[in-house]
Scaffold this motif. Structure first.
Motif, PDB file in Angstrom:
ATOM      1  N   ASN A 145       0.739  -1.150   0.022  1.00  0.00           N
ATOM      2  CA  ASN A 145       0.175   0.111   0.090  1.00  0.00           C
ATOM      3  C   ASN A 145       0.813   1.301   0.213  1.00  0.00           C
ATOM      4  OD1 ASN A 145      -2.422  -1.532  -0.271  1.00  0.00           O
ATOM      5  ND2 ASN A 145      -2.178  -2.016   2.090  1.00  0.00           N
ATOM      6  N   SER A 146       0.777   2.121   1.056  1.00  0.00           N
ATOM      7  CA  SER A 146       1.498   3.408   1.075  1.00  0.00           C
ATOM      8  C   SER A 146       2.833   3.375   1.838  1.00  0.00           C
ATOM      9  CB  SER A 146       0.567   4.465   1.760  1.00  0.00           C
ATOM     10  OG  SER A 146       0.195   4.151   3.109  1.00  0.00           O
ATOM     11  N   ILE A 147       3.136   2.334   2.598  1.00  0.00           N
ATOM     12  CA  ILE A 147       4.266   2.397   3.179  1.00  0.00           C
ATOM     13  C   ILE A 147       5.610   2.512   2.474  1.00  0.00           C
ATOM     14  CG2 ILE A 147       5.780   1.055   4.780  1.00  0.00           C
ATOM     15  CD1 ILE A 147       3.069   1.433   5.833  1.00  0.00           C
ATOM     16  N   ASN A 148       6.594   3.321   2.995  1.00  0.00           N
ATOM     17  CA  ASN A 148       7.732   3.573   1.977  1.00  0.00           C
ATOM     18  C   ASN A 148       9.108   3.664   3.118  1.00  0.00           C
ATOM     19  OD1 ASN A 148       8.626   6.189   3.105  1.00  0.00           O
ATOM     20  ND2 ASN A 148       6.949   7.001   1.696  1.00  0.00           N
ATOM     21  N   PRO A 149      10.022   3.388   2.396  1.00  0.00           N
ATOM     22  CA  PRO A 149      11.287   3.155   3.331  1.00  0.00           C
ATOM     23  C   PRO A 149      11.787   4.472   4.467  1.00  0.00           C
ATOM     24  CG  PRO A 149      11.716   2.300   1.090  1.00  0.00           C
ATOM     25  CD  PRO A 149      10.515   3.272   1.109  1.00  0.00           C
ATOM     26  N   LEU A 150      11.278   5.492   4.099  1.00  0.00           N
ATOM     27  CA  LEU A 150      11.385   6.923   4.792  1.00  0.00           C
ATOM     28  C   LEU A 150      11.147   6.244   6.361  1.00  0.00           C
ATOM     29  CD1 LEU A 150      10.366   9.799   2.826  1.00  0.00           C
ATOM     30  CD2 LEU A 150      12.718   8.935   2.897  1.00  0.00           C
ATOM     31  N   VAL A 151      10.175   5.606   6.613  1.00  0.00           N
ATOM     32  CA  VAL A 151       9.878   5.344   7.971  1.00  0.00           C
ATOM     33  C   VAL A 151      10.954   4.235   8.639  1.00  0.00           C
ATOM     34  CG1 VAL A 151       7.363   5.416   7.296  1.00  0.00           C
ATOM     35  CG2 VAL A 151       8.563   3.105   7.349  1.00  0.00           C
ATOM     36  N   TRP A 152      11.822   3.916   7.857  1.00  0.00           N
ATOM     37  CA  TRP A 152      12.759   3.062   8.380  1.00  0.00           C
ATOM     38  C   TRP A 152      14.239   3.728   8.373  1.00  0.00           C
ATOM     39  CZ3 TRP A 152       9.839   0.017   4.804  1.00  0.00           C
ATOM     40  CH2 TRP A 152       8.991  -0.703   5.739  1.00  0.00           C
ATOM     41  N   ASN A 153      14.091   5.073   7.965  1.00  0.00           N
ATOM     42  CA  ASN A 153      15.287   6.123   7.603  1.00  0.00           C
ATOM     43  C   ASN A 153      16.360   5.382   6.476  1.00  0.00           C
ATOM     44  OD1 ASN A 153      16.362   8.257   8.405  1.00  0.00           O
ATOM     45  ND2 ASN A 153      18.040   7.396   9.758  1.00  0.00           N
ATOM     46  N   ASP A 154      15.880   4.641   5.599  1.00  0.00           N
ATOM     47  CA  ASP A 154      16.591   4.109   4.477  1.00  0.00           C
ATOM     48  C   ASP A 154      16.578   5.419   3.435  1.00  0.00           C
ATOM     49  OD1 ASP A 154      16.935   1.670   5.577  1.00  0.00           O
ATOM     50  OD2 ASP A 154      15.099   0.864   4.536  1.00  0.00           O
ATOM     51  N   ILE A 155      17.358   5.301   2.678  1.00  0.00           N
ATOM     52  CA  ILE A 155      17.550   6.307   1.565  1.00  0.00           C
ATOM     53  C   ILE A 155      17.058   5.741  -0.016  1.00  0.00           C
ATOM     54  CG2 ILE A 155      19.011   7.736   0.079  1.00  0.00           C
ATOM     55  CD1 ILE A 155      21.027   7.737   2.513  1.00  0.00           C
ATOM     56  N   VAL A 156      16.375   5.935  -0.480  1.00  0.00           N
ATOM     57  CA  VAL A 156      15.536   5.472  -1.551  1.00  0.00           C
ATOM     58  C   VAL A 156      16.324   5.958  -2.932  1.00  0.00           C
ATOM     59  CG1 VAL A 156      13.509   5.174  -3.031  1.00  0.00           C
ATOM     60  CG2 VAL A 156      13.271   5.870  -0.645  1.00  0.00           C
ATOM     61  N   ARG A 157      16.689   4.883  -3.655  1.00  0.00           N
ATOM     62  CA  ARG A 157      17.248   5.008  -5.171  1.00  0.00           C
ATOM     63  C   ARG A 157      16.566   4.878  -6.005  1.00  0.00           C
ATOM     64  NH1 ARG A 157      21.024   8.153  -4.582  1.00  0.00           N
ATOM     65  NH2 ARG A 157      21.787   7.398  -6.545  1.00  0.00           N
ATOM     66  N   ILE A 158      15.822   3.725  -6.043  1.00  0.00           N
ATOM     67  CA  ILE A 158      14.910   3.651  -7.198  1.00  0.00           C
ATOM     68  C   ILE A 158      13.716   2.817  -6.765  1.00  0.00           C
ATOM     69  CG2 ILE A 158      14.659   1.764  -9.096  1.00  0.00           C
ATOM     70  CD1 ILE A 158      17.778   1.653  -9.286  1.00  0.00           C
ATOM     71  N   ILE A 159      12.546   3.076  -7.657  1.00  0.00           N
ATOM     72  CA  ILE A 159      11.408   2.507  -6.981  1.00  0.00           C
ATOM     73  C   ILE A 159      10.573   1.945  -8.375  1.00  0.00           C
ATOM     74  CG2 ILE A 159      10.191   4.636  -7.662  1.00  0.00           C
ATOM     75  CD1 ILE A 159       8.328   4.607  -5.279  1.00  0.00           C
ATOM     76  N   PHE A 160       9.563   0.955  -7.953  1.00  0.00           N
ATOM     77  CA  PHE A 160       8.733   0.482  -8.814  1.00  0.00           C
ATOM     78  C   PHE A 160       7.308   0.248  -8.195  1.00  0.00           C
ATOM     79  CE2 PHE A 160       6.547  -3.481 -10.367  1.00  0.00           C
ATOM     80  CZ  PHE A 160       6.537  -3.162 -11.682  1.00  0.00           C
ATOM     81  N   LEU A 161       6.279   0.630  -8.892  1.00  0.00           N
ATOM     82  CA  LEU A 161       4.925   0.640  -8.548  1.00  0.00           C
ATOM     83  C   LEU A 161       4.245  -0.456  -9.145  1.00  0.00           C
ATOM     84  CD1 LEU A 161       2.466   1.835  -7.472  1.00  0.00           C
ATOM     85  CD2 LEU A 161       2.123   3.140  -9.281  1.00  0.00           C
ATOM     86  N   PHE A 162       3.678  -1.505  -8.314  1.00  0.00           N
ATOM     87  CA  PHE A 162       2.862  -2.619  -8.737  1.00  0.00           C
ATOM     88  C   PHE A 162       1.491  -2.234  -8.183  1.00  0.00           C
ATOM     89  CE2 PHE A 162       0.870  -6.708  -8.118  1.00  0.00           C
ATOM     90  CZ  PHE A 162       1.500  -7.281  -9.268  1.00  0.00           C
ATOM     91  N   MET A 163       0.714  -2.302  -9.157  1.00  0.00           N
ATOM     92  CA  MET A 163      -0.797  -2.365  -8.764  1.00  0.00           C
ATOM     93  C   MET A 163      -1.752  -2.943  -9.904  1.00  0.00           C
ATOM     94  SD  MET A 163      -1.073   1.664  -9.780  1.00  0.00           S
ATOM     95  CE  MET A 163       0.002   2.079 -10.929  1.00  0.00           C
ATOM     96  N   PHE A 164      -2.609  -3.445  -9.390  1.00  0.00           N
ATOM     97  CA  PHE A 164      -3.517  -4.119 -10.622  1.00  0.00           C
ATOM     98  C   PHE A 164      -4.128  -3.064 -11.311  1.00  0.00           C
ATOM     99  CE2 PHE A 164      -3.499  -7.337  -7.320  1.00  0.00           C
ATOM    100  CZ  PHE A 164      -3.020  -8.464  -8.031  1.00  0.00           C
ATOM    101  N   LEU A 165      -3.693  -2.944 -12.377  1.00  0.00           N
ATOM    102  CA  LEU A 165      -4.589  -1.787 -13.356  1.00  0.00           C
ATOM    103  C   LEU A 165      -5.884  -2.586 -14.201  1.00  0.00           C
ATOM    104  CD1 LEU A 165      -1.159  -0.662 -14.849  1.00  0.00           C
ATOM    105  CD2 LEU A 165      -2.557   0.423 -13.218  1.00  0.00           C
ATOM    106  N   HIS A 166      -6.738  -1.695 -14.259  1.00  0.00           N
ATOM    107  CA  HIS A 166      -8.196  -1.910 -14.825  1.00  0.00           C
ATOM    108  C   HIS A 166      -7.617  -1.678 -16.310  1.00  0.00           C
ATOM    109  CE1 HIS A 166     -10.148  -2.764 -11.273  1.00  0.00           C
ATOM    110  NE2 HIS A 166      -9.683  -1.377 -10.791  1.00  0.00           N
ATOM    111  N   SER A 167      -8.513  -2.374 -17.165  1.00  0.00           N
ATOM    112  CA  SER A 167      -8.058  -1.770 -18.570  1.00  0.00           C
ATOM    113  C   SER A 167      -8.413  -0.330 -18.809  1.00  0.00           C
ATOM    114  CB  SER A 167      -9.080  -2.530 -19.336  1.00  0.00           C
ATOM    115  OG  SER A 167      -8.841  -2.271 -20.807  1.00  0.00           O
ATOM    116  N   LEU A 168      -7.407   0.438 -19.421  1.00  0.00           N
ATOM    117  CA  LEU A 168      -7.644   1.946 -19.337  1.00  0.00           C
ATOM    118  C   LEU A 168      -7.306   2.568 -20.812  1.00  0.00           C
ATOM    119  CD1 LEU A 168      -5.199   2.771 -16.343  1.00  0.00           C
ATOM    120  CD2 LEU A 168      -7.734   2.580 -16.574  1.00  0.00           C
TER     121      LEU A 168
END
Length: 192
Positions: free
Chosen positions: A169-192
């Motif tokens: 969901n919305s959790i991100n690594p900032l909450v553990w004090n990590d430094i983010v370098r790269i991201i990938f979003l995974f979601m079930f996409l409806h036919s758009l």
């Protein structure tokens, strides 16, 4: 993006007094909405940036108007405070989703990214053996993420190494004090 606006405080104690409060604005992606085709369609960006991301920004601003204790916080500070040691306050989801989406749009570019260079490439090779191994592990993490969430390449501050982590969901690594370098979003996409 943080901006400022004024509103009238109509409470009995402050009748007619203008109050300045912080709010967050919707950042535009750094490319045209059709620039990522065929990998991400213009319609997908219109829905996920223009509708969902905008909705998180607007919901966060409404919540922040009611909570003066969060006035003046940066987005990073908001996320850490609102995460509340793993017991997130209601505003956390919107703040984290705004940050996640801002970072996500900035992480992509038309024509794809280049091979990392210098220190990042050296750290990837040290921690994953090779860039090819890293890509395989990152792809596997994305393909095995259940439901909606994010896959991140982070620098673990304390361990001083890169790691691939998955969050829901919305959790991100900032909450553990990590430094983010790269991201990938995974979601079930409806036919758009």
């Amino acid at each position: 993006m943080q901006g400022w606006k004024q509103r009238r405080d109509s409470s009995d104690n402050n009748r007619g007094v203008s109050k300045v409060f912080g709010y967050y604005g919707l950042k535009s992606p750094p490319y045209k909405l059709d620039a990522l085709e065929p990998y991400m369609s213009q319609r997908t960006l219109e829905v996920h940036w223009g509708l969902h991301h905008r909705g998180y920004v607007e919901a966060l601003n409404k919540q922040l108007e009611k909570n003066d204790s969060l006035y003046g916080c940066t987005m990073d500070e908001l996320i850490k405070v609102l995460y509340n040691n793993g017991n997130p306050f209601p505003e956390f989801n919107d703040a984290a989703q705004v940050w996640n989406h801002d970072f996500f749009w900035e992480s992509m570019q038309p024509g794809g990214g280049d091979m990392p260079t210098l220190g990042l490439l050296q750290q990837i090779e040290k921690d994953f053996g090779s860039f090819t191994n890293f890509k395989e592990k990152f792809t596997e993490a994305a393909l095995t993420l259940f439901g909606s969430g994010w896959v991140w390449l982070v620098l673990k501050r304390e361990a001083k190494c890169l790691a691939i982590i998955k969050t829901s969901n919305s959790i991100n690594p900032l909450v553990w004090n990590d430094i983010v370098r790269i991201i990938f979003l995974f979601m079930f996409l409806h036919s758009l």
